[in-house]
Scaffold this motif. Sequence first.
Motif, PDB file in Angstrom:
ATOM      1  N   VAL A   6       9.731  -3.209  14.021  1.00 50.32           N
ATOM      2  CA  VAL A   6      11.075  -3.556  14.330  1.00 50.32           C
ATOM      3  C   VAL A   6      11.778  -2.227  13.615  1.00 50.32           C
ATOM      4  N   LEU A   7      11.258  -1.512  12.607  1.00 50.86           N
ATOM      5  CA  LEU A   7      11.981  -0.376  11.946  1.00 50.86           C
ATOM      6  C   LEU A   7      11.406   0.826  12.308  1.00 50.86           C
ATOM      7  N   GLY A   8      10.301   0.987  13.118  1.00 49.45           N
ATOM      8  CA  GLY A   8       9.710   2.178  13.809  1.00 49.45           C
ATOM      9  C   GLY A   8       9.170   2.790  12.680  1.00 49.45           C
ATOM     10  N   ASN A   9       8.617   2.391  11.644  1.00 48.46           N
ATOM     11  CA  ASN A   9       8.213   3.010  10.577  1.00 48.46           C
ATOM     12  C   ASN A   9       6.650   2.658  10.316  1.00 48.46           C
ATOM     13  N   GLU A  10       5.951   3.710  10.668  1.00 53.21           N
ATOM     14  CA  GLU A  10       4.348   3.765  10.463  1.00 53.21           C
ATOM     15  C   GLU A  10       3.757   3.449   9.267  1.00 53.21           C
ATOM     16  N   GLU A  11       4.343   4.017   8.292  1.00 53.95           N
ATOM     17  CA  GLU A  11       4.084   3.817   6.846  1.00 53.95           C
ATOM     18  C   GLU A  11       3.937   2.161   6.235  1.00 53.95           C
ATOM     19  N   LEU A  12       4.982   1.421   6.923  1.00 51.55           N
ATOM     20  CA  LEU A  12       4.665  -0.049   6.672  1.00 51.55           C
ATOM     21  C   LEU A  12       3.340  -0.630   7.111  1.00 51.55           C
ATOM     22  N   LYS A  13       2.973   0.111   8.373  1.00 54.67           N
ATOM     23  CA  LYS A  13       1.487  -0.452   8.944  1.00 54.67           C
ATOM     24  C   LYS A  13       0.556  -0.145   7.996  1.00 54.67           C
ATOM     25  N   ASN A  14       0.538   0.902   7.313  1.00 56.79           N
ATOM     26  CA  ASN A  14      -0.417   1.459   6.591  1.00 56.79           C
ATOM     27  C   ASN A  14      -0.478   0.493   5.163  1.00 56.79           C
ATOM     28  N   LEU A  15       0.722   0.329   4.726  1.00 56.39           N
ATOM     29  CA  LEU A  15       1.153  -0.736   3.575  1.00 56.39           C
ATOM     30  C   LEU A  15       0.628  -2.140   3.878  1.00 56.39           C
ATOM     31  N   SER A  16       0.865  -2.418   5.185  1.00 53.50           N
ATOM     32  CA  SER A  16       0.051  -3.827   5.523  1.00 53.50           C
ATOM     33  C   SER A  16      -1.175  -4.142   5.163  1.00 53.50           C
ATOM     34  N   LYS A  17      -2.091  -3.111   5.562  1.00 54.47           N
ATOM     35  CA  LYS A  17      -3.382  -3.023   5.531  1.00 54.47           C
ATOM     36  C   LYS A  17      -3.739  -2.916   3.976  1.00 54.47           C
ATOM     37  N   GLU A  18      -3.233  -2.128   3.189  1.00 62.07           N
ATOM     38  CA  GLU A  18      -3.436  -2.138   1.853  1.00 62.07           C
ATOM     39  C   GLU A  18      -3.053  -3.514   1.030  1.00 62.07           C
ATOM     40  N   MET A  19      -1.922  -4.254   1.691  1.00 63.38           N
ATOM     41  CA  MET A  19      -1.870  -5.461   0.917  1.00 63.38           C
ATOM     42  C   MET A  19      -2.924  -6.613   1.468  1.00 63.38           C
TER      43      MET A  19
END
Length: 332
Positions: free
Chosen positions: A265-278
């Motif tokens: 939704v935000l077009g923010n790739e870093e959130l995808k990486n943080l998703s894996k970390e969580m």
Amino acid sequence: MQVTFTHHQSAHCENGVASNLLKNNGLNISEPMIFGIGSGLLFVYLPFIKVNHAPAISYRTLPGQIFNKVASRLNLKIKRQKFSSVVNANKALEENLKNNIPTGLQVGVYNLSYFPDEYRFHFNAHNLVVYGKTETDYLISDPVMETVTTLTHAELDKVRFAKGAFAPRGQMYYPIQIPKEVDLKSAIIKGIKDTCRVMLAPMPIVGVRGIKFVSGRIRKWPAKHGVRKANHYLAQMVRMQEEIGTGGGGFRFIYAAFLQEASVVLGNEELKNLSKEMTKIGDSWRDFAVEASRIYKNRSAKEDAYNVIADELLDIANREEIFFKKLKKAIS
């Protein structure tokens, strides 16, 4: 009486009820998105409140706050009502059903007859939807169940007016106004900022500091309370984490799914990486629960077992502290 309603199973009751009620009203929003926008993720240790004779630990915000924050951030309106009498509570619910309004309820778990016995205990913050009524039963959509179910009139009265902490007092709630368009981006950012603020709060019993605090307490429990009581405290912590309302590990997985959706939704790739970390942090919470359960079931072969799991919990706290600082930076 039966209203139009589609049951969708979910991991957690409040997220599931909120998502199902909004979907029923034309706003298609997933359970993880509800949880993330509603800033549901939390850790709080309340030693001055006892649940099942052990200190209260919660991995989520107070009952009702998730849906209230979602409503505020998406500009929805929800009506909530509590009642002093069973008669008035039933009258209001029946009025909703006559008007084709499926209705969310906060209820006690102990007398939910469709729950397995091992899940029925005194916990008054469960959520479900009533979508119909027959001469003998109410039609129930409980989002943690695979299919719809029923409760007799007497059973529903009993769970709506359960006694004790967080007594529901017949509470019912439902959306009354939903805009045609919602600002999902703004709501996501507000939800993330709020979660980061609470998890990084400078308070000893809240967020990552709360997790560290409990780690220190676990080390002292056997000497301070004796092994039997220490085991009971530990068992209650695991129960709150893994069985009651999805808990610590489960909530981390839901939050990871939220970040995955939010990254798109935000077009923010870093959130995808943080998703894996969580997700990895959620795995560690599950590992902690398994090791803790071995201790209170007297199956742990490890010497100094309480210090070992306290170390595990401290490691989780340190990783969550790093995680939420990175998350805060990712959306600033």
